[in-house]
Design a protein around this motif. Structure first.
Motif, PDB file in Angstrom:
ATOM      1  N   ALA A   1       0.838  -1.204   0.000  1.00 56.28           N
ATOM      2  CA  ALA A   1       0.000   0.000   0.000  1.00 56.28           C
ATOM      3  C   ALA A   1       0.873   1.255   0.000  1.00 56.28           C
ATOM      4  N   ILE A   2       1.925   1.229   0.814  1.00 62.69           N
ATOM      5  CA  ILE A   2       2.850   2.370   0.864  1.00 62.69           C
ATOM      6  C   ILE A   2       3.508   2.590  -0.503  1.00 62.69           C
ATOM      7  N   LEU A   3       3.802   1.514  -1.208  1.00 65.88           N
ATOM      8  CA  LEU A   3       4.450   1.630  -2.510  1.00 65.88           C
ATOM      9  C   LEU A   3       3.479   1.989  -3.629  1.00 65.88           C
ATOM     10  N   LEU A   4       2.270   1.440  -3.571  1.00 64.08           N
ATOM     11  CA  LEU A   4       1.336   1.605  -4.689  1.00 64.08           C
ATOM     12  C   LEU A   4       0.537   2.905  -4.642  1.00 64.08           C
ATOM     13  N   ILE A   5       0.225   3.410  -3.465  1.00 62.78           N
ATOM     14  CA  ILE A   5      -0.583   4.632  -3.386  1.00 62.78           C
ATOM     15  C   ILE A   5       0.123   5.812  -4.067  1.00 62.78           C
ATOM     16  N   PRO A   6       1.381   6.100  -3.765  1.00 63.91           N
ATOM     17  CA  PRO A   6       2.041   7.199  -4.500  1.00 63.91           C
ATOM     18  C   PRO A   6       2.143   6.916  -5.999  1.00 63.91           C
ATOM     19  N   SER A   7       2.337   5.652  -6.352  1.00 68.67           N
ATOM     20  CA  SER A   7       2.414   5.299  -7.772  1.00 68.67           C
ATOM     21  C   SER A   7       1.093   5.594  -8.474  1.00 68.67           C
TER      22      SER A   7
ATOM     23  N   ASN B   1       8.258  15.391 -12.424  1.00 66.56           N
ATOM     24  CA  ASN B   1       7.259  14.315 -12.414  1.00 66.56           C
ATOM     25  C   ASN B   1       7.780  13.071 -13.124  1.00 66.56           C
ATOM     26  N   TRP B   2       8.513  13.249 -14.212  1.00 59.13           N
ATOM     27  CA  TRP B   2       9.091  12.104 -14.917  1.00 59.13           C
ATOM     28  C   TRP B   2      10.113  11.393 -14.031  1.00 59.13           C
ATOM     29  N   ILE B   3      10.892  12.179 -13.298  1.00 60.71           N
ATOM     30  CA  ILE B   3      11.890  11.588 -12.398  1.00 60.71           C
ATOM     31  C   ILE B   3      11.201  10.800 -11.294  1.00 60.71           C
ATOM     32  N   VAL B   4      10.144  11.367 -10.714  1.00 59.93           N
ATOM     33  CA  VAL B   4       9.394  10.672  -9.670  1.00 59.93           C
ATOM     34  C   VAL B   4       8.780   9.389 -10.221  1.00 59.93           C
ATOM     35  N   LEU B   5       8.190   9.460 -11.412  1.00 61.70           N
ATOM     36  CA  LEU B   5       7.601   8.273 -12.032  1.00 61.70           C
ATOM     37  C   LEU B   5       8.655   7.198 -12.260  1.00 61.70           C
ATOM     38  N   LEU B   6       9.807   7.570 -12.762  1.00 57.78           N
ATOM     39  CA  LEU B   6      10.881   6.614 -12.999  1.00 57.78           C
ATOM     40  C   LEU B   6      11.364   5.987 -11.688  1.00 57.78           C
ATOM     41  N   LEU B   7      11.542   6.805 -10.657  1.00 58.35           N
ATOM     42  CA  LEU B   7      11.970   6.275  -9.362  1.00 58.35           C
ATOM     43  C   LEU B   7      10.949   5.313  -8.775  1.00 58.35           C
ATOM     44  N   LEU B   8       9.669   5.663  -8.864  1.00 54.50           N
ATOM     45  CA  LEU B   8       8.629   4.776  -8.345  1.00 54.50           C
ATOM     46  C   LEU B   8       8.607   3.439  -9.093  1.00 54.50           C
ATOM     47  N   VAL B   9       8.763   3.491 -10.395  1.00 56.17           N
ATOM     48  CA  VAL B   9       8.792   2.251 -11.181  1.00 56.17           C
ATOM     49  C   VAL B   9       9.992   1.404 -10.786  1.00 56.17           C
ATOM     50  N   LEU B  10      11.150   2.017 -10.622  1.00 52.05           N
ATOM     51  CA  LEU B  10      12.349   1.271 -10.226  1.00 52.05           C
ATOM     52  C   LEU B  10      12.191   0.657  -8.832  1.00 52.05           C
ATOM     53  N   ILE B  11      11.608   1.402  -7.912  1.00 50.49           N
ATOM     54  CA  ILE B  11      11.388   0.879  -6.561  1.00 50.49           C
ATOM     55  C   ILE B  11      10.404  -0.286  -6.594  1.00 50.49           C
ATOM     56  N   LEU B  12       9.326  -0.150  -7.362  1.00 53.29           N
ATOM     57  CA  LEU B  12       8.363  -1.247  -7.487  1.00 53.29           C
ATOM     58  C   LEU B  12       9.010  -2.499  -8.077  1.00 53.29           C
ATOM     59  N   ILE B  13       9.793  -2.327  -9.119  1.00 54.38           N
ATOM     60  CA  ILE B  13      10.486  -3.467  -9.732  1.00 54.38           C
ATOM     61  C   ILE B  13      11.425  -4.117  -8.713  1.00 54.38           C
TER      62      ILE B  13
END
Length: 164
Positions: A19-25, A57-69
């Motif tokens: 939940a902590i990972l997916l909500i910001p994503s 926003n692109w940087i945040v999106l990329l970081l979130l994707v990398l963290i999720l992976i």
């Protein structure tokens, strides 16, 4: 190679962590795709939109994707045979201890010490993915190691068989 007496693979499956990972994503993805949900049109009646986001926003999106992976593929593997204990944690940590270097080993229930690889005053170096049970190893050199497990009963039987 010696016969494997115990093997366990653990992953992060805690609902609250996801939940902590997916909500910001989801928030970032909603902001990314919100122009699609906006039904505004131009005076000519044509619909147009542009997915243009600020660089941040692109940087945040990329970081979130990398963290999720990272969290999707992370594992901790414990393998025990008659000679040694081997753990693989994260993608780059591999530790092994020979039974001849171990003074004692037992299954314990501990309070929350965190996830990942941590240092604890009571338990030495902790290798943990989830839960509050693990194998506490006391090495002959005085150092302690704690390896988290989701199979404490099975691991306890293996320890007793090896250390008897």
């Amino acid at each position: 190679m010696k016969k494997i007496l115990f093997q366990e693979q653990q992953r992060f499956t805690q609902w609250w962590l996801w939940a902590i990972l997916l909500i910001p994503s989801c928030i970032v993805l909603y902001n990314f795709f919100s122009p699609l949900f906006n039904t505004s049109s131009t005076d000519s009646g044509n619909f147009s939109f542009s997915i243009v986001m600020p660089r941040e926003n692109w940087i945040v999106l990329l970081l979130l994707v990398l963290i999720l992976i990272f969290f999707i593929f992370i594992r901790m593997t414990t393998v025990i045979n008659a000679d040694k204990i081997v753990i693989k944690h994260l993608y780059f940590v591999k530790k092994e201890w020979k039974w001849s270097d171990i003074q004692s080993a037992k299954i314990i229930k501990y309070g929350f010490v965190g996830y990942g690889i941590r240092l604890s005053l009571n338990h030495g170096t902790v290798y943990n993915i989830k839960g509050n049970k693990g194998m506490l190893i006391q090495l002959k050199n005085g150092k302690k190691r704690l390896i988290g497990t989701q199979k404490p009963e099975e691991l306890s039987k293996v320890i007793l068989a090896i250390l008897k």
